[in-house]
Scaffold this motif. Sequence first.
Motif, PDB file in Angstrom:
ATOM      1  N   GLY A 124       1.306  -1.150  -0.141  1.00 39.59           N
ATOM      2  CA  GLY A 124       0.097   0.085   0.068  1.00 39.59           C
ATOM      3  C   GLY A 124       1.219   1.608   0.401  1.00 39.59           C
ATOM      4  O   GLY A 124       2.090   1.123   0.176  1.00 39.59           O
ATOM      5  N   ARG A 125       0.057   2.196  -0.493  1.00 40.28           N
ATOM      6  CA  ARG A 125       1.243   3.894  -0.716  1.00 40.28           C
ATOM      7  C   ARG A 125       1.153   4.059   0.759  1.00 40.28           C
ATOM      8  O   ARG A 125       2.631   4.661   1.292  1.00 40.28           O
ATOM      9  CB  ARG A 125       0.449   4.697  -1.171  1.00 40.28           C
ATOM     10  N   ARG A 126      -0.063   3.522   1.867  1.00 42.24           N
ATOM     11  CA  ARG A 126       0.598   5.000   2.503  1.00 42.24           C
ATOM     12  C   ARG A 126       1.288   4.098   4.080  1.00 42.24           C
ATOM     13  O   ARG A 126       2.399   5.146   4.255  1.00 42.24           O
ATOM     14  CB  ARG A 126      -0.678   4.781   3.998  1.00 42.24           C
ATOM     15  N   ASN A 127       1.973   2.516   3.990  1.00 41.17           N
ATOM     16  CA  ASN A 127       2.926   1.721   4.384  1.00 41.17           C
ATOM     17  C   ASN A 127       4.319   2.178   3.511  1.00 41.17           C
ATOM     18  O   ASN A 127       5.376   2.124   4.797  1.00 41.17           O
ATOM     19  CB  ASN A 127       2.638   1.103   4.893  1.00 41.17           C
ATOM     20  N   PRO A 166      -4.146   8.051   3.326  1.00 35.03           N
ATOM     21  CA  PRO A 166      -5.178   7.626   3.261  1.00 35.03           C
ATOM     22  C   PRO A 166      -4.533   6.344   2.659  1.00 35.03           C
ATOM     23  O   PRO A 166      -3.716   6.734   1.544  1.00 35.03           O
ATOM     24  CB  PRO A 166      -6.609   7.957   3.050  1.00 35.03           C
ATOM     25  N   GLU A 167      -5.284   5.255   2.557  1.00 34.74           N
ATOM     26  CA  GLU A 167      -4.750   4.104   1.997  1.00 34.74           C
ATOM     27  C   GLU A 167      -6.249   4.286   0.423  1.00 34.74           C
ATOM     28  O   GLU A 167      -6.750   4.176   1.228  1.00 34.74           O
ATOM     29  CB  GLU A 167      -4.320   3.034   2.423  1.00 34.74           C
ATOM     30  N   THR A 168      -5.011   3.820  -0.357  1.00 32.41           N
ATOM     31  CA  THR A 168      -5.982   3.378  -1.638  1.00 32.41           C
ATOM     32  C   THR A 168      -5.876   2.850  -2.330  1.00 32.41           C
ATOM     33  O   THR A 168      -6.615   2.705  -3.126  1.00 32.41           O
ATOM     34  CB  THR A 168      -5.796   5.355  -2.807  1.00 32.41           C
ATOM     35  N   HIS A 197      -7.795   4.869   9.642  1.00 32.48           N
ATOM     36  CA  HIS A 197      -8.438   3.639   9.613  1.00 32.48           C
ATOM     37  C   HIS A 197      -8.878   2.823   7.996  1.00 32.48           C
ATOM     38  O   HIS A 197      -9.490   2.324   7.693  1.00 32.48           O
ATOM     39  CB  HIS A 197      -9.647   3.962  10.371  1.00 32.48           C
ATOM     40  N   SER A 198      -8.196   3.541   6.874  1.00 32.44           N
ATOM     41  CA  SER A 198      -8.029   3.793   5.955  1.00 32.44           C
ATOM     42  C   SER A 198      -7.706   1.958   5.288  1.00 32.44           C
ATOM     43  O   SER A 198      -8.921   1.734   4.536  1.00 32.44           O
ATOM     44  CB  SER A 198      -8.049   4.463   5.010  1.00 32.44           C
ATOM     45  N   ARG A 227     -15.343   7.745  -1.800  1.00 29.24           N
ATOM     46  CA  ARG A 227     -16.667   7.079   0.152  1.00 29.24           C
ATOM     47  C   ARG A 227     -15.512   6.672   0.356  1.00 29.24           C
ATOM     48  O   ARG A 227     -16.175   7.391   1.712  1.00 29.24           O
ATOM     49  CB  ARG A 227     -17.512   5.684  -1.285  1.00 29.24           C
ATOM     50  N   MET A 228     -14.619   6.249   0.483  1.00 30.16           N
ATOM     51  CA  MET A 228     -13.647   5.824   1.852  1.00 30.16           C
ATOM     52  C   MET A 228     -13.617   7.095   2.614  1.00 30.16           C
ATOM     53  O   MET A 228     -13.229   7.275   4.199  1.00 30.16           O
ATOM     54  CB  MET A 228     -11.973   5.133   1.508  1.00 30.16           C
ATOM     55  N   LEU A 229     -13.255   8.478   2.139  1.00 29.20           N
ATOM     56  CA  LEU A 229     -12.082   9.928   2.521  1.00 29.20           C
ATOM     57  C   LEU A 229     -13.505   9.782   3.148  1.00 29.20           C
ATOM     58  O   LEU A 229     -13.529  10.889   4.287  1.00 29.20           O
ATOM     59  CB  LEU A 229     -11.893  10.503   1.467  1.00 29.20           C
ATOM     60  N   GLU A 230     -15.699   9.696   3.259  1.00 34.25           N
ATOM     61  CA  GLU A 230     -16.114  10.041   3.391  1.00 34.25           C
ATOM     62  C   GLU A 230     -16.361   9.260   4.721  1.00 34.25           C
ATOM     63  O   GLU A 230     -16.640   9.737   6.183  1.00 34.25           O
ATOM     64  CB  GLU A 230     -17.131   9.740   2.314  1.00 34.25           C
ATOM     65  N   GLU A 231     -16.021   8.466   5.164  1.00 34.80           N
ATOM     66  CA  GLU A 231     -16.387   7.463   5.818  1.00 34.80           C
ATOM     67  C   GLU A 231     -15.319   7.497   7.206  1.00 34.80           C
ATOM     68  O   GLU A 231     -15.594   6.765   8.053  1.00 34.80           O
ATOM     69  CB  GLU A 231     -16.947   6.661   5.489  1.00 34.80           C
TER      70      GLU A 231
END
Length: 572
Positions: free
Chosen positions: A370-373, A501-503, A522-523, A513-517
């Motif tokens: 993933g991008r974030r990690n 976030p993790e995309t 926690h992504s 939608r993920m960014l909204e929730e």
Amino acid sequence: MAGGGVIHGTADTSRIEAPVTMKAYLMCAFAAFGGIFFGYDTGWMGGIMGMKFYIRQYTHLQYPASDASAATKALFVLPGWQQSLLTGILSCGTFFGALIAGDIADRIGRRWTIISGCLTFTVGCILETASTTLAVMVVGRLIAGAGVGFISAIIILYMSEIAPKKVRGALVAGYQFCITIGILLANCVVYATQNRDDTGSYRIPIAIQFLWALILGTGLFMLPESPRYFVKKGKLDDAARALASVRGQPIESEYIQDELAEIIANHEYELSVVPQTTYFASWANCFHGKITDPASNLRRTLMGIGLQMMQQLTGINFIFYYGKLLLFCCRVVFFTSLNTIRNPFLISLITTLVNVLSTPISFWMVEKFGRRNLLIFGGTGMVISQYIVGIVGVTVGQDKGADTNKAAVSAMIAFICINISMFASTWGPCAWVVIGEIFPLPIRSRGVGLSTASNWFWNCIIAIITPYLVDAQYANLSSKIFFMWGSLCIISVLFAYFLVPETKGLSLEQVDRMLEEVSPRHSRKWVPHSTFAAEMGLVEKGVPLQGTAELGDSAQETEQETQTLPASKEIV
């Protein structure tokens, strides 16, 4: 369908994209070729500033005699202000080019904007090649920079919009790989021409750039436009044809219907929340919303700008722009005890090879971890490496022993190369991947343009201030500059942990939608549970594929429907 049929979406979150085809790989791989422009220009400018003929041409100094003292030879260099101007002016041009490119891409399309960038770059390249004075070179660099700004911003946008979600990260990371290839090619050409005692020493490396513009500009005539651009313009027939082309599916395929319906529904949803009105209001939409809301346009824009700023503040271009100054940082080691790697061109070649060979691993890592990690891991590795280089440099400065210096230079080179490797496999590609994924369609081109402009702005700042930070006449930080870069890398790690976030594995619409929730922290655990097509009613009623009016009408019809959607975090 092309004759004006109706498409219907799906409520199945796993069925909104066609299987990955070889065609998709090849199209994105070719588009990534735009990174050659960025990388090659980074490489040749740093190289020619150390050429003897170039220094004489632009300073009118005579070559020092072979028996001249070391102090006399050390004076035969470009003044620090000229180094800053020549390296920084391109970034100035690219900064404005990237800002303008977002508007142009929304007006004439992603593909034609990149082609326009190639033409603009060619004009600048002609001036650079013809130059024999500083003034002409500066003007050429500025114009070429505007072309590179067009290309660097819109290539990322184009690739993100056409790449399949399962391999989007790997394919966009190919852009960074092409940057490293460009740097390597530039260093090889400069290394081959460095000893020429004529204008060919610098004109040959510059003129080769015409080839990159010709290849990319010509090739893009054969590639389709982004289907998301056509949806934004309301040209749904064209969008269907373009999507069928990039996915390698017949236009009647359910995969094409499902994905196109999802793109349309997402765009309508975004427009119902933040409608597009006047020109200035549409720019203001990039900064609309609350900074505390991960889904707000303001938060996304600041994230994109911050990511590109952090990428530059890792200090990577200090190494690639100023290979000669890198030796200067380690002057005690390199000039008192070491009988190898005295040549700044050779050290640049070594560091560039490390950069090239380390980047391809990101193709696998960005989709596996993933991008974030990767951003957190890579930033941590750079902190450790740069602090070790700084500590060794300071220690060697206090101990002039030859044996100590030989061991120290090995350690410094090793950890500089480790630092480059960490960057090349993490922050180098991931920062580009993320900015192509986080923006909603109504502001995507401008968001990516602003983010890319941030990259070039900080690139320019670093190019200008570095000689003054390192030069003995000014701050004289020497190897202590690595403490500064290491400290900035700490900030980059914190930025990634709290804000990115993790995309991985999500479509661009699912990222919305993920960014909204959920929050960025926690992504990674978030999974798609609905589609925009289902929520906007396109599963039942569908949307007609003809003209431009239908999209606007559909958006008006569904504006009231969005008021009854399940409650979620505000996205403005």
